[in-house]
Design an enzyme around this catalytic site. Structure first.
Site, short mmCIF file in Angstrom:
data_model
loop_
_atom_site.label_atom_id
_atom_site.label_comp_id
_atom_site.label_asym_id
_atom_site.label_seq_id
_atom_site.Cartn_x
_atom_site.Cartn_y
_atom_site.Cartn_z
N HIS A 397 -1.19 -11.12 29.66
CA HIS A 397 -1.66 -9.97 30.44
C HIS A 397 -0.53 -9.15 31.06
O HIS A 397 -0.81 -8.29 31.89
CB HIS A 397 -2.59 -10.44 31.56
CG HIS A 397 -3.94 -10.86 31.10
ND1 HIS A 397 -4.96 -9.99 30.85
CD2 HIS A 397 -4.44 -12.10 30.84
CE1 HIS A 397 -6.04 -10.64 30.46
NE2 HIS A 397 -5.75 -11.93 30.45
N LYS A 588 -7.14 -0.15 42.70
CA LYS A 588 -6.56 -1.26 41.93
C LYS A 588 -5.57 -1.98 42.83
O LYS A 588 -5.28 -1.52 43.94
CB LYS A 588 -5.88 -0.74 40.66
CG LYS A 588 -4.87 0.37 40.89
CD LYS A 588 -4.30 0.90 39.58
CE LYS A 588 -5.27 1.83 38.89
NZ LYS A 588 -5.92 1.25 37.73
N ARG A 589 -5.07 -3.09 42.35
CA ARG A 589 -4.06 -3.83 43.10
C ARG A 589 -2.90 -2.89 43.45
O ARG A 589 -2.46 -2.09 42.62
CB ARG A 589 -3.58 -5.01 42.25
CG ARG A 589 -2.53 -5.89 42.88
CD ARG A 589 -2.42 -7.19 42.08
NE ARG A 589 -2.28 -6.95 40.66
CZ ARG A 589 -1.10 -6.92 40.02
NH1 ARG A 589 0.03 -7.08 40.69
NH2 ARG A 589 -1.04 -6.74 38.71
N LYS A 594 2.02 0.42 39.32
CA LYS A 594 0.77 1.17 39.22
C LYS A 594 0.88 2.55 39.86
O LYS A 594 0.00 3.39 39.70
CB LYS A 594 -0.38 0.37 39.83
CG LYS A 594 -0.69 -0.92 39.05
CD LYS A 594 -1.85 -1.68 39.66
CE LYS A 594 -2.09 -2.99 38.90
NZ LYS A 594 -2.66 -2.80 37.56
N THR A 695 -8.77 -2.21 33.10
CA THR A 695 -10.20 -2.13 32.80
C THR A 695 -10.90 -1.20 33.78
O THR A 695 -12.01 -0.75 33.51
CB THR A 695 -10.86 -3.53 32.87
OG1 THR A 695 -10.49 -4.17 34.10
CG2 THR A 695 -10.41 -4.39 31.71
N LYS A 699 -14.25 1.34 33.26
CA LYS A 699 -15.41 1.40 34.16
C LYS A 699 -15.62 2.81 34.68
O LYS A 699 -16.75 3.29 34.78
CB LYS A 699 -15.23 0.41 35.31
CG LYS A 699 -15.19 -1.04 34.88
CD LYS A 699 -14.59 -1.93 35.96
CE LYS A 699 -14.28 -3.32 35.39
NZ LYS A 699 -13.46 -4.12 36.31
#
Length: 850
Positions: A397, A588-589, A594, A695, A699
């Site tokens: 991952h 998100k985290r 990110k 993901t 969504k």
């Protein structure tokens, strides 16, 4: 009344005994003829609600609380789940199919009441029953705590996979840890993240069944004594270890539109003895319970802070604890369903079990399976290894080498002395094979060795997983290709057929049917409800993107979802939002790669435009959400910056409704079920080549949001599916990122050449957003100007230009709606049913079992 008593007796049996042991008991009673499992008839929902309120909650209607009604509804739905669960277990026991065992440190399953009722097809009946009794389904569901069994995408992916495996009738069991407190409950105080215990089990868990008979001994520490028997065979005895008991708790996983209910088995750590009575009687109260406390700490929290030596030790303990218990359980199930006596009987093991390692956390399973087969069951080493490689598969991952788990040999040898020996032996045989095929290439051997000799001797868990698995998969096309060409290029050279791709997916049952019932209803009226199990049917929406009436109805659904989200945010942080503004969402985290920080730079750029008098501004609400790891100082500083920026922007009368910034606290599954449907724009802006898949992007798109993102992870495939005109792509590509870094990237060049960027960074660095502490964010500015590992400044100008295009398109609501509908219509590829189908056919070789 007799039927009710019988039902309660039956349910008490299923609590006392696991489904499997109960069914084995039934089947062994009359071995000559298999007996069908006869279950009591279920009571109609309304009557069942009344019965459970009295007999399960011990309350009358007058004395009941909202939590009582949640428990009443949950017990009622659980009756239906248990009935199918029993039948599923009986079917697996009778047919003895090959089973999948999914090992994951996280299972972010969220709330279960509504999801189970929807999957079983009884939600309307349950809602009507509650209404008839003067109660409300939503109010009851709100009382359920999110199960604190995960943190982010990894855990939610595992939960989606369990849903799909049950829906597709694939015999499967998930294995994880029953965390008492999960990771943490996030609060925002004075703009800063504060971590509080997430006591999700405070009021019990209706959905779990304790299995006292499924308890296993897990060992730590001690030492290994080699002993040679009379036949010259060497055996290894693990002596004087510390013992911890792993106790099983089962959670049912109902499929959608099927009778299949699979099992999620979670392990809780228990001490071998409660406390030392002699110490207690002597007044040494703390010492008397010390052993129990140490043992049960293993399953207290998810991801204990690994900044300390004790934190790192606890993390490794957690991983081995759940993996050892799971593998013992898997082998127990294999042995008790057949007469295993000789080597030929063990040869059938890979035909009956497939174990998937979800990231490197359960990679110790390779060594544990060897320990069980060789040391406990007496198999020869080479034969046991041939079985292991056929059994395991590994999902990677991450592309970042620093995120791949390694453990110091010293810690590993102290905690798991026998397993270090086993890993040494695995590594020796592997290196011998590599040297045979690539003679003299010592640098290759150093790079692929399971033991890293270059950084203080460490065990590389990803290498162990690769060597011990028959298949290694990435989770998006780009990610899998980069695995083969960068991170695992050497292994791909050694094992050219081992690596493959299985693009991640999400379950439409949770992320459309449950999270967005209005949109699901609109789609059902337009094309029928077949999309719930076959997402390819969403393609029928494509022509409706050009239908003005459908676009209007679609916008009405989105507006209602935005109103719901706005009300929720106002109740949480007392900020009133304009539902007609563009809801720009990044949830998100919190992590530097990110690039939430790039989003903040855009927010401040917009703020400056408004301050400088720009008139043509598309109203925008920027919503952030996510947790930072407790020890990740920079991520927590970014959260504080977001909140400080929000405080200035939201209170500036010049800005008004043109721009709002909010941080949604304690982002979790139930929050996501409100945030995704209410989003207009999905921020997927990681540096190209760093995000494995993502993901959240799937969504968002499934719920009618357009994506702004880089060509990273699954964004690449989303772009291919929805079309270039229906997604907003910006930034450097993966090859360009590598080229930019190789050519001597200097972020200060971008700072000096872009006046808007310079103004934003100077504001942050000068204390514009932190007047009481002007230097608070100097570290962020210094990091961007001197290092900028994730190339925010290089992508800034293109990101701002892309956001300007977003604002322009949003003004044309007909066009925005058309593009959003096409995103929904083209999401078929990103169903977790498709993902699981590929795992089942190409990796696990398992069949659906009705």
């Amino acid at each position: 009344m007799i039927g009710l008593v019988f039902a309660k007796i039956y349910l008490s049996v299923t609590v006392k005994y696991s489904l499997e042991s109960y069914i084995r008991m039934k089947n062994t009673t009359k071995p000559a003829k298999k007996q069908a499992i006869v279950l009591p008839k279920l009571t109609p929902v309304k009557q069942a609600l009344q019965n459970h309120l009295i007999f399960s909650c011990f309350k009358t209607d007058r004395a009941s609380t909202p939590r009582d009604w949640y428990h009443t509804a949950a017990y009622t739905v659980r009756d239906h789940v248990v009935e199918r669960w029993v039948r599923t277990a009986a079917s697996y026991n009778d047919q003895d199919p090959k089973r999948v065992y999914y090992l994951s440190l996280e299972f972010l399953i969220g709330r279960m009441l509504t999801n189970a009722a929807l999957n079983l097809g009884i939600k309307d009946e349950l809602s009507d029953g509650l209404e008839a009794l003067g109660r409300n389904m939503e109010s009851a569901a709100e009382m359920e705590n999110d199960a604190a069994l995960g943190n982010g995408g990894l855990g939610r992916l595992a939960a989606c996979f369990l849903d799909s495996m049950a829906t597709m009738d694939i015999p499967a069991t998930g294995y994880g840890i029953r965390y008492e407190y999960g990771m943490f409950k996030q609060a925002i105080e004075h703009g800063q993240q504060v971590e509080n215990p997430d006591n999700w089990l405070r009021y019990g868990n209706v959905w779990e069944f304790q299995r006292p008979e499924a308890a296993y001994d897990v060992k730590f520490y001690g030492h290994v004594v080699p002993v040679t028997d009379e036949h010259g065979v060497k055996h290894h005895h693990w002596c004087n270890p510390q013992h911890v008991v792993a106790m099983a708790y089962d959670v049912p996983v109902p499929g959608y539109g099927t009778d299949t209910v699979n099992n999620l088995r979670l392990w809780s750590a228990k001490a071998t003895k409660d406390f030392d009575l002699r110490q207690f009687n002597d007044g040494n109260y703390e010492q008397s319970v010390e052993e129990r406390t140490d043992s049960e700490t293993i399953s207290k929290v998810l991801y204990p802070n690994d900044a300390s030596a004790s934190g790192r030790e606890l993390r490794l303990k957690q991983q081995y604890f759940f993996v050892s218990a799971s593998i013992q359980d898997i082998l127990r199930r294999f042995i008790t369903t057949r007469d295993v006596k000789a080597e030929k009987d063990w040869a059938d093991l890979p035909n009956k079990i497939a174990i998937q390692l979800n990231d490197t956390h359960p990679a110790i399973g390779v060594a544990e399976m060897m320990h069980q087969l060789v040391d406990i069951h007496g198999l020869a080493w080479n034969f046991a290894w041939s079985l292991v490689v056929k059994i395991f598969a590994y999902t990677n991952h991450t592309l970042m080498p620093e995120a791949l788990e390694t453990w110091s040999v010293e810690l590993f040898g102290t905690l798991l002395p026998r397993h270090l020996e086993i890993i040494y032996e695995i590594n020796q045989q592997f290196i011998t094979m590599v040297n045979h095929h690539f003679p003299g290439d010592t640098e290759l051997i150093q790079r692929v060795s399971i033991i890293d000799e270059t950084h203080g001797r460490r065990v590389r868990m990803a290498h162990l997983a690769v060597v011990g698995s028959h298949t290694v998969n990435g989770v998006a096309a780009l990610h899998s290709e980069l695995l083969k060409t960068t991170l695992f290029a050497d292994f791909n050279k050694i094992y050219p057929n081992k690596f493959t791709n299985v693009t991640n997916g999400i379950t439409p049952r949770r992320w459309l049917n449950q999270a967005n019932p209005q949109l699901a209803s609109l789609i059902t009226r337009a094309i029928g409800d077949g999309f719930q199990k076959d997402l390819t049917q969403l393609a029928k929406l494509t022509p409706l993107a050009n239908d003005k009436d459908f676009r209007k109805a679609f916008r009405a659904v989105k507006h209602d979802n935005k109103l719901r989200l706005a009300r929720k945010i106002e109740s949480l942080i007392d900020v009133k939002l304009n539902p007609n503004s563009l809801f720009d969402v990044q949830i998100k985290r919190i992590h530097e790669y990110k690039r939430q920080l790039l989003n903040v730079l855009h927010v401040i750029t917009l703020y400056n435009r408004i301050r400088h008098g720009a008139k043509d501004i598309t109203p925008r609400t920027v919503i952030f959400g996510g947790k930072a790891a407790p020890g990740y100082w920079m991520a927590k500083l970014i959260i504080r910056l977001i909140n400080d920026v929000a405080a200035i922007v939201n209170d500036d009368p010049v800005v008004g409704d043109k721009l709002k910034v909010v941080f949604y606290p304690n982002y979790e599954v139930s929050a996501a079920e409100i945030l995704f449907p209410g989003s207009d724009l999905s921020e997927q802006i990681s540096t190209a080549g760093t995000e494995a898949s993502g993901t959240g992007n799937m969504k968002m798109a499934l719920n009618g949001a357009l994506t702004i993102g880089t060509l990273d992870g699954a964004n690449v495939e989303i772009k291919e599916e929805v079309g270039d005109d229906n997604i907003f792509i910006f930034g450097l590509t993966t090859p360009q990122v590598a080229e930019t870094k190789a050519s001597g990237y200097n972020p200060r060049d971008y700072y000096h050449q872009n006046a808007a960027l310079k103004e934003v960074l100077d504001m942050i660095g000068s204390g514009f957003f932190s007047l009481e502490e002007p230097s608070r964010y100097q570290a962020i500015v210094d990091n961007l100007l001197n290092n900028d590992n994730y190339l925010l400044l290089a992508d800034y100008a293109d990101y701002i230009a892309c956001q300007d295009e977003v604002a322009k398109v949003y003004k044309d609501q007909e066009e925005w709606s058309r593009r959003a509908i096409l995103n929904v219509a083209r999401m078929a590829k990103f169903s977790s049913d498709r993902t699981i189908g590929e795992y089942a056919n190409n990796i696990w070789q398992v069949q659906s079992l009705k």
